[in-house]
Write a protein that holds these residues in place. Structure first.
Motif, PDB file in Angstrom:
ATOM      1  N   PRO A  72       0.811  -1.229   0.000  1.00  0.00           N
ATOM      2  CA  PRO A  72       0.000   0.000   0.000  1.00  0.00           C
ATOM      3  C   PRO A  72       0.841   1.274   0.000  1.00  0.00           C
ATOM      4  O   PRO A  72       0.371   2.312  -0.471  1.00  0.00           O
ATOM      5  N   SER A  73       2.062   1.211   0.517  1.00  0.00           N
ATOM      6  CA  SER A  73       2.907   2.409   0.567  1.00  0.00           C
ATOM      7  C   SER A  73       3.552   2.723  -0.783  1.00  0.00           C
ATOM      8  O   SER A  73       4.089   3.812  -0.976  1.00  0.00           O
ATOM      9  N   PHE A  74       3.502   1.798  -1.721  1.00  0.00           N
ATOM     10  CA  PHE A  74       4.110   1.987  -3.040  1.00  0.00           C
ATOM     11  C   PHE A  74       2.994   2.349  -4.017  1.00  0.00           C
ATOM     12  O   PHE A  74       2.296   1.475  -4.537  1.00  0.00           O
ATOM     13  N   ASN A  75       2.792   3.641  -4.242  1.00  0.00           N
ATOM     14  CA  ASN A  75       1.611   4.043  -5.009  1.00  0.00           C
ATOM     15  C   ASN A  75       1.886   4.807  -6.298  1.00  0.00           C
ATOM     16  O   ASN A  75       0.949   5.189  -6.998  1.00  0.00           O
ATOM     17  N   ASP A  76       3.136   5.048  -6.627  1.00  0.00           N
ATOM     18  CA  ASP A  76       3.433   5.689  -7.916  1.00  0.00           C
ATOM     19  C   ASP A  76       3.752   4.602  -8.934  1.00  0.00           C
ATOM     20  O   ASP A  76       4.899   4.163  -9.079  1.00  0.00           O
ATOM     21  N   ILE A  77       2.723   4.166  -9.630  1.00  0.00           N
ATOM     22  CA  ILE A  77       2.882   3.046 -10.561  1.00  0.00           C
ATOM     23  C   ILE A  77       2.962   3.533 -12.013  1.00  0.00           C
ATOM     24  O   ILE A  77       2.947   2.730 -12.944  1.00  0.00           O
ATOM     25  N   ARG A  78       3.072   4.837 -12.198  1.00  0.00           N
ATOM     26  CA  ARG A  78       3.134   5.381 -13.563  1.00  0.00           C
ATOM     27  C   ARG A  78       4.288   4.818 -14.392  1.00  0.00           C
ATOM     28  O   ARG A  78       4.093   4.494 -15.580  1.00  0.00           O
ATOM     29  N   PRO A  79       5.512   4.694 -13.827  1.00  0.00           N
ATOM     30  CA  PRO A  79       6.610   4.172 -14.654  1.00  0.00           C
ATOM     31  C   PRO A  79       6.347   2.773 -15.200  1.00  0.00           C
ATOM     32  O   PRO A  79       6.851   2.427 -16.277  1.00  0.00           O
ATOM     33  N   PHE A  80       5.562   1.988 -14.509  1.00  0.00           N
ATOM     34  CA  PHE A  80       5.259   0.640 -14.993  1.00  0.00           C
ATOM     35  C   PHE A  80       4.157   0.689 -16.051  1.00  0.00           C
ATOM     36  O   PHE A  80       4.200  -0.047 -17.042  1.00  0.00           O
ATOM     37  N   PHE A 129       3.028  -2.294 -18.579  1.00  0.00           N
ATOM     38  CA  PHE A 129       2.320  -3.116 -17.599  1.00  0.00           C
ATOM     39  C   PHE A 129       0.875  -2.647 -17.461  1.00  0.00           C
ATOM     40  O   PHE A 129       0.574  -1.455 -17.548  1.00  0.00           O
ATOM     41  N   LEU A 130      -0.013  -3.605 -17.219  1.00  0.00           N
ATOM     42  CA  LEU A 130      -1.397  -3.285 -16.906  1.00  0.00           C
ATOM     43  C   LEU A 130      -1.516  -3.085 -15.398  1.00  0.00           C
ATOM     44  O   LEU A 130      -0.728  -3.621 -14.621  1.00  0.00           O
ATOM     45  N   ILE A 131      -2.538  -2.341 -14.980  1.00  0.00           N
ATOM     46  CA  ILE A 131      -2.686  -1.959 -13.586  1.00  0.00           C
ATOM     47  C   ILE A 131      -4.042  -2.423 -13.059  1.00  0.00           C
ATOM     48  O   ILE A 131      -5.075  -2.206 -13.694  1.00  0.00           O
ATOM     49  N   ASP A 132      -4.018  -3.035 -11.889  1.00  0.00           N
ATOM     50  CA  ASP A 132      -5.255  -3.465 -11.234  1.00  0.00           C
ATOM     51  C   ASP A 132      -5.241  -2.929  -9.805  1.00  0.00           C
ATOM     52  O   ASP A 132      -4.409  -3.345  -8.987  1.00  0.00           O
ATOM     53  N   PRO A 133      -6.116  -1.973  -9.452  1.00  0.00           N
ATOM     54  CA  PRO A 133      -6.137  -1.458  -8.084  1.00  0.00           C
ATOM     55  C   PRO A 133      -6.805  -2.452  -7.133  1.00  0.00           C
ATOM     56  O   PRO A 133      -7.837  -3.055  -7.459  1.00  0.00           O
ATOM     57  N   LEU A 134      -6.222  -2.622  -5.966  1.00  0.00           N
ATOM     58  CA  LEU A 134      -6.751  -3.500  -4.929  1.00  0.00           C
ATOM     59  C   LEU A 134      -6.922  -2.687  -3.653  1.00  0.00           C
ATOM     60  O   LEU A 134      -6.324  -1.624  -3.494  1.00  0.00           O
ATOM     61  N   TYR A 135      -7.710  -3.220  -2.710  1.00  0.00           N
ATOM     62  CA  TYR A 135      -8.060  -2.417  -1.546  1.00  0.00           C
ATOM     63  C   TYR A 135      -8.010  -3.244  -0.260  1.00  0.00           C
ATOM     64  O   TYR A 135      -8.242  -4.459  -0.277  1.00  0.00           O
ATOM     65  N   THR A 136      -7.702  -2.542   0.835  1.00  0.00           N
ATOM     66  CA  THR A 136      -7.721  -3.184   2.144  1.00  0.00           C
ATOM     67  C   THR A 136      -8.267  -2.198   3.167  1.00  0.00           C
ATOM     68  O   THR A 136      -8.151  -0.977   2.991  1.00  0.00           O
ATOM     69  N   LYS A 183     -17.360  -5.331   7.666  1.00  0.00           N
ATOM     70  CA  LYS A 183     -16.172  -4.634   8.155  1.00  0.00           C
ATOM     71  C   LYS A 183     -16.311  -3.119   8.065  1.00  0.00           C
ATOM     72  O   LYS A 183     -15.713  -2.385   8.865  1.00  0.00           O
ATOM     73  N   SER A 184     -17.083  -2.630   7.119  1.00  0.00           N
ATOM     74  CA  SER A 184     -17.244  -1.183   6.991  1.00  0.00           C
ATOM     75  C   SER A 184     -17.972  -0.591   8.189  1.00  0.00           C
ATOM     76  O   SER A 184     -17.884   0.622   8.427  1.00  0.00           O
ATOM     77  N   GLN A 185     -18.657  -1.417   8.973  1.00  0.00           N
ATOM     78  CA  GLN A 185     -19.368  -0.923  10.160  1.00  0.00           C
ATOM     79  C   GLN A 185     -18.407  -0.503  11.276  1.00  0.00           C
ATOM     80  O   GLN A 185     -18.827   0.127  12.250  1.00  0.00           O
ATOM     81  N   PHE A 186     -17.125  -0.834  11.118  1.00  0.00           N
ATOM     82  CA  PHE A 186     -16.114  -0.402  12.087  1.00  0.00           C
ATOM     83  C   PHE A 186     -15.420   0.883  11.635  1.00  0.00           C
ATOM     84  O   PHE A 186     -14.423   1.288  12.220  1.00  0.00           O
ATOM     85  N   ASN A 187     -15.960   1.488  10.593  1.00  0.00           N
ATOM     86  CA  ASN A 187     -15.478   2.767  10.063  1.00  0.00           C
ATOM     87  C   ASN A 187     -13.984   2.759   9.752  1.00  0.00           C
ATOM     88  O   ASN A 187     -13.245   3.690  10.125  1.00  0.00           O
ATOM     89  N   PRO A 188     -13.502   1.754   9.057  1.00  0.00           N
ATOM     90  CA  PRO A 188     -12.074   1.738   8.700  1.00  0.00           C
ATOM     91  C   PRO A 188     -11.792   2.689   7.553  1.00  0.00           C
ATOM     92  O   PRO A 188     -12.690   3.105   6.815  1.00  0.00           O
ATOM     93  N   ASN A 189     -10.531   3.025   7.396  1.00  0.00           N
ATOM     94  CA  ASN A 189     -10.086   3.723   6.195  1.00  0.00           C
ATOM     95  C   ASN A 189      -9.804   2.693   5.105  1.00  0.00           C
ATOM     96  O   ASN A 189      -9.561   1.515   5.388  1.00  0.00           O
ATOM     97  N   ILE A 190      -9.826   3.150   3.867  1.00  0.00           N
ATOM     98  CA  ILE A 190      -9.514   2.275   2.735  1.00  0.00           C
ATOM     99  C   ILE A 190      -8.125   2.626   2.221  1.00  0.00           C
ATOM    100  O   ILE A 190      -7.836   3.785   1.923  1.00  0.00           O
ATOM    101  N   GLU A 191      -7.267   1.632   2.144  1.00  0.00           N
ATOM    102  CA  GLU A 191      -5.951   1.784   1.526  1.00  0.00           C
ATOM    103  C   GLU A 191      -5.967   1.106   0.163  1.00  0.00           C
ATOM    104  O   GLU A 191      -6.584   0.051  -0.009  1.00  0.00           O
ATOM    105  N   THR A 192      -5.275   1.714  -0.769  1.00  0.00           N
ATOM    106  CA  THR A 192      -5.160   1.147  -2.115  1.00  0.00           C
ATOM    107  C   THR A 192      -3.753   0.601  -2.316  1.00  0.00           C
ATOM    108  O   THR A 192      -2.769   1.241  -1.955  1.00  0.00           O
ATOM    109  N   ASN A 193      -3.676  -0.593  -2.845  1.00  0.00           N
ATOM    110  CA  ASN A 193      -2.394  -1.081  -3.360  1.00  0.00           C
ATOM    111  C   ASN A 193      -2.636  -1.588  -4.781  1.00  0.00           C
ATOM    112  O   ASN A 193      -3.781  -1.823  -5.170  1.00  0.00           O
ATOM    113  N   TYR A 194      -1.577  -1.720  -5.520  1.00  0.00           N
ATOM    114  CA  TYR A 194      -1.726  -2.003  -6.944  1.00  0.00           C
ATOM    115  C   TYR A 194      -1.077  -3.328  -7.334  1.00  0.00           C
ATOM    116  O   TYR A 194      -0.055  -3.724  -6.778  1.00  0.00           O
TER     117      TYR A 194
END
Length: 349
Positions: free
Chosen positions: A142-150, A155-162, A313-324
């Protein structure tokens, strides 16, 4: 062989090259000093994955002249002529892996950072092309979010979430942000239900419960073997832990394996009690309190990519992180992927 040195000269940037790292101390020191490293990137962890999956590990480093700027563990397999590169490979349960960049990137001006990222993206694409890979899949942290060079290198990109809980907030604020029904359950639980969260050593019950839970859903448990996670636990007892939720009669109501390194991740587990006690609510709240007391900043719940889990799980009001996920596949790779998803993965059921 993958990982033999490739050299390229960039104007004004010195010599950038990629080569295999064979020194565990160099590798682990870099991973630990980088804010982007995880427990999944550690040397012995990666070699345990190699041992139990049959994939060949190539621990690659990207250098600018003599300075190590990035590491990436790649796992390679040639199966019936299909060349596959993964990070991480299937059946490991690892949520993300991929690149670990130097802490020095965070102090660079944007123009210099972009230059370095583009150089590494181009160099990595060249290495993949040189290998002749039919299928490539890299799950980034999740901390690696600049995927433009790939993206710019094909490369194709697929966003994932946690889902993650911010533990830097006061406990009462975290609780008050829960759905009202969850707040009531947790407050009632403290006086009504007699449950305990206990740390355990033996993972056999956790593994059996998890396999059973996946079997009930008609899918294969995404972990290669019990021996695999037992070995990880032995190697990293301070970071890979097993917890059981038990009632007053010592009956096990649920189990979870955590990865505790810079954040607490509820990693592998099964909670599906035969009773109506709010076991999941109890577990989340206990881990929030425990992780906050141990000065972790984030508790990762996962499950944000699965619709049936999101509603709960959303009932615990978590934040959403994106990883690719960055990936490539030629025609052979596409056919192999279809066969895996539609034949091999479902054949047991």
């Amino acid at each position: 062989m993958l990982g033999l040195q490739v050299v390229k000269i960039f104007t004004g940037g010195g010599i950038i090259h990629i080569s295999t790292i064979n020194d565990s101390q160099v590798w682990d020191t870099f991973v630990e000093q980088s804010p982007y490293g995880t427990i999944f990137h550690k040397w012995d962890f990666l070699h345990t994955v190699e041992k139990h999956t049959g994939y060949t590990l190539y621990p690659l480093g990207m250098y600018i002249t003599e300075e190590l700027m990035c590491v990436i563990p790649l796992f390679f397999r040639n199966s019936h002529g299909v060349k596959m590169v993964f990070s991480p490979p299937p059946q490991t349960g690892i949520p993300y892996l991929g690149f670990v960049i130097s802490a020095r990137f965070d102090s660079m001006k944007q123009s210099k950072r972009e230059q370095r990222m583009c150089e590494m993206g181009e160099l990595f694409a060249e290495e993949i092309n040189r290998l002749g890979s039919n299928y490539v899949s890299i799950l980034l942290t999740p901390s690696f979010n600049d995927i433009r060079p790939f993206k710019w290198n094909g490369f194709l990109i697929d966003p994932l979430y946690t889902f993650v809980i911010d533990l830097q907030k006061p406990l009462d604020k975290i609780l008050n942000e829960f759905n009202v029904s969850k707040r009531k359950i947790i407050k009632k639980n403290e006086n009504t239900f007699d449950m305990q969260l206990t740390e355990g050593g033996d993972i056999s019950l956790l593994y059996d419960l998890s396999v059973q839970r996946y079997n009930e859903q008609g899918i294969k448990f995404p972990v290669t073997s019990k021996e695999y996670i037992e070995e990880l636990q032995r190697l990293y007892p301070d970071h890979i832990k097993v917890y059981y939720i038990k009632d007053k009669d010592e009956k096990t109501l649920g189990a979870v394996m955590t990865a505790e390194h810079r954040r607490v991740t509820l990693w592998i587990g099964s909670v599906k009690p035969d009773i109506k006690a709010p076991v999941n609510e109890f577990m989340y709240w206990e881990f929030i309190k425990k992780s906050k007391a141990e000065n972790y900043e984030l508790l990762e719940l996962g499950g944000a990519d699965t619709p049936r889990l999101c509603a709960f799980k959303s009932q615990f009001n978590p934040n959403i992180e994106t990883n690719y996920r960055i990936f490539k596949k030629d025609l052979v790779g596409k056919m192999a992927e279809w066969t895996y998803l539609n034949v091999c993965k479902k054949s047991k059921f």
